[in-house]
Write an enzyme that holds these catalytic residues in place. Structure first.
Site, short mmCIF file in Angstrom:
data_model
loop_
_atom_site.label_atom_id
_atom_site.label_comp_id
_atom_site.label_asym_id
_atom_site.label_seq_id
_atom_site.Cartn_x
_atom_site.Cartn_y
_atom_site.Cartn_z
N SER A 147 97.38 15.80 78.60
CA SER A 147 98.32 16.84 78.18
C SER A 147 97.79 17.71 77.06
O SER A 147 98.56 18.23 76.25
CB SER A 147 99.66 16.21 77.77
OG SER A 147 100.19 15.44 78.84
N ARG A 148 96.47 17.85 77.00
CA ARG A 148 95.82 18.69 75.99
C ARG A 148 96.04 18.17 74.57
O ARG A 148 95.87 18.92 73.61
CB ARG A 148 96.28 20.16 76.09
CG ARG A 148 95.93 20.83 77.41
CD ARG A 148 94.43 20.92 77.57
NE ARG A 148 94.03 21.61 78.78
CZ ARG A 148 93.70 21.00 79.93
NH1 ARG A 148 93.77 19.69 80.00
NH2 ARG A 148 93.32 21.68 80.97
N PHE A 149 96.40 16.89 74.43
CA PHE A 149 96.60 16.30 73.11
C PHE A 149 95.31 15.58 72.72
O PHE A 149 95.27 14.35 72.58
CB PHE A 149 97.80 15.35 73.15
CG PHE A 149 98.71 15.48 71.97
CD1 PHE A 149 99.19 16.73 71.57
CD2 PHE A 149 99.11 14.37 71.24
CE1 PHE A 149 100.03 16.86 70.48
CE2 PHE A 149 99.95 14.49 70.15
CZ PHE A 149 100.42 15.74 69.77
#
Length: 394
Positions: free
Chosen positions: A371-373
């Protein structure tokens, strides 16, 4: 011994053409393998031999098994479900032989793999010619049988729907999504990461030690060109430019590459001796950003590396006024021929060719997360020579 540019491949809407293209690539790898035998005898496990061995390993470890699966899991079963009469009779003889040859070649490859791995890491410089010849001959006869009998049968019997089914299966096996035909294709490209994590309490205290750990992991994972890095420089007017070069050394002193000092990057570093490096290893979902001051390596280091290069690379370094315009390719080739005649087998390093070393002041390790984290750990050089370490938000 290897080609720098890949051939243009057909799309999966032409699955039989894709299979033929795979054969062509196999033939190129086999040719590299055969050339490697005399090259090792003449030059040992030099840089060219190590790169060639690594390229052959990468292909037969990764691409070739996918090609075999295309045939065993899709092409042959689809033919068996479609063929009748004489076609069915021929296929009954052909299919078991093809599968058996796949297993036979896999066994041959295991022996060659061990020899090539030692060549790739520089610990050995021998390759048994008899095994290379047997492997190449077996593969050559195998591919000829498929091209002369299996492929024509598929072209003749398969409907357009079956061809689409075959192509889709081959595409899915490689993890390639179907093409997006809308204007939003680029914006919709997205991959979620999740292979690993990066914890500030587990990384090494010294970023060079951490870099070495990740670099060794990239080598073991057979990342494509793990030593390739982007080098970004800025000229005196503040205009940036970047290009891909190959790192040749890293240690506590910094990160070193070699080039023509009169090239665009050389001139820019003369005006502004600061640069940024970027390593991107998508197979491991990792990147490393390195920023710092750049200096030239010693003439002794530059001489040592220059004379370790293959002869043709040394001659090319002399022949090319890197980044300067030239009329055409023929003029470039003429320059090389003139240099080869002039310097023969022992060219000296030209004064305008040598090494640059980036002395790092900031090094960031980036690990892709879901999640692009993402995880981002940055090291910053302190006035006393120590490194401060911390986490950045993604």
């Amino acid at each position: 011994m290897t080609s720098a540019l890949p051939d243009s491949a057909p799309g999966f809407d032409q699955p039989i053409a894709v299979l033929k293209h795979c054969h062509d690539r196999i033939r190129k790898q086999l040719a590299t393998l055969e050339k490697l035998v005399p090259h090792l005898a003449a030059h040992g496990a030099d840089e060219q031999a190590r790169q060639a061995a690594a390229a052959v390993i990468k292909y037969f470890d990764q691409a070739a098994p996918l090609h075999h699966e295309d045939e065993e899991h899709d092409l042959i079963p689809m033919l068996q479900a479609t063929a009748q009469g004489e076609d069915a009779a021929l296929l009954a003889q052909l299919a078991p032989a093809i599968v058996a040859e796949h297993h036979q070649m896999d066994g041959m490859w295991q022996g060659l793999h061990e020899q090539l791995r030692a060549i790739a890491d520089g610990s050995a410089a021998t390759l048994r010619e008899s095994e290379v010849r047997r492997f190449a001959d077996t593969y050559g006869a195998h591919m000829a049988r498929e091209e002369n009998q299996l492929a024509p049968m598929a072209k003749r019997l398969f409907s357009a729907g079956q061809m689409a089914q075959l192509g889709s299966a081959m595409q899915a096996r490689r993890g390639i999504a179907a093409a997006v035909s809308t204007g939003d294709a680029v914006a919709s490209l997205r991959k979620d990461y999740g292979q690993a994590t990066l914890n500030e309490h587990e990384v090494a205290a010294d970023p060079i030690v951490q870099f070495n750990s990740w670099f060794e992991q990239a080598l073991k994972a057979q990342v494509n060109e793990p030593n390739a890095m982007s080098v970004a420089t800025v000229d005196g007017a503040g205009r940036p430019s970047s290009r891909i070069v190959l790192i040749k050394q890293y240690d506590v002193r910094g990160f070193t590459w070699y080039t023509n000092y009169d090239s665009q990057k050389g001139r820019q570093l003369q005006e502004n001796p600061h640069a940024a490096l970027l390593f991107f290893w998508p197979e491991l979902e990792r990147q490393i950003r390195i920023e710092g001051r750049v200096e030239r390596t010693s003439e002794e280091d530059s001489d040592k590396y220059f004379h370790s290069r293959p002869l043709k690379s040394r001659l090319a370094a002399i022949a090319s006024a890197q980044s300067m315009p030239i009329a055409d390719r023929q003029a470039l080739e003429d320059n090389y021929d003139a240099v080869a005649r002039q310097f023969g087998e022992a060219p000296a390093r030209p004064a305008n060719w040598g090494g640059f070393r980036l002395i790092p002041e900031r090094i960031e390790f980036w690990q892709g997360r879901r999640s692009r984290f993402h995880d981002r750990i940055v090291y910053t050089l302190q006035p006393d020579g120590s490194w401060a370490r911390g986490r950045l938000q993604p």
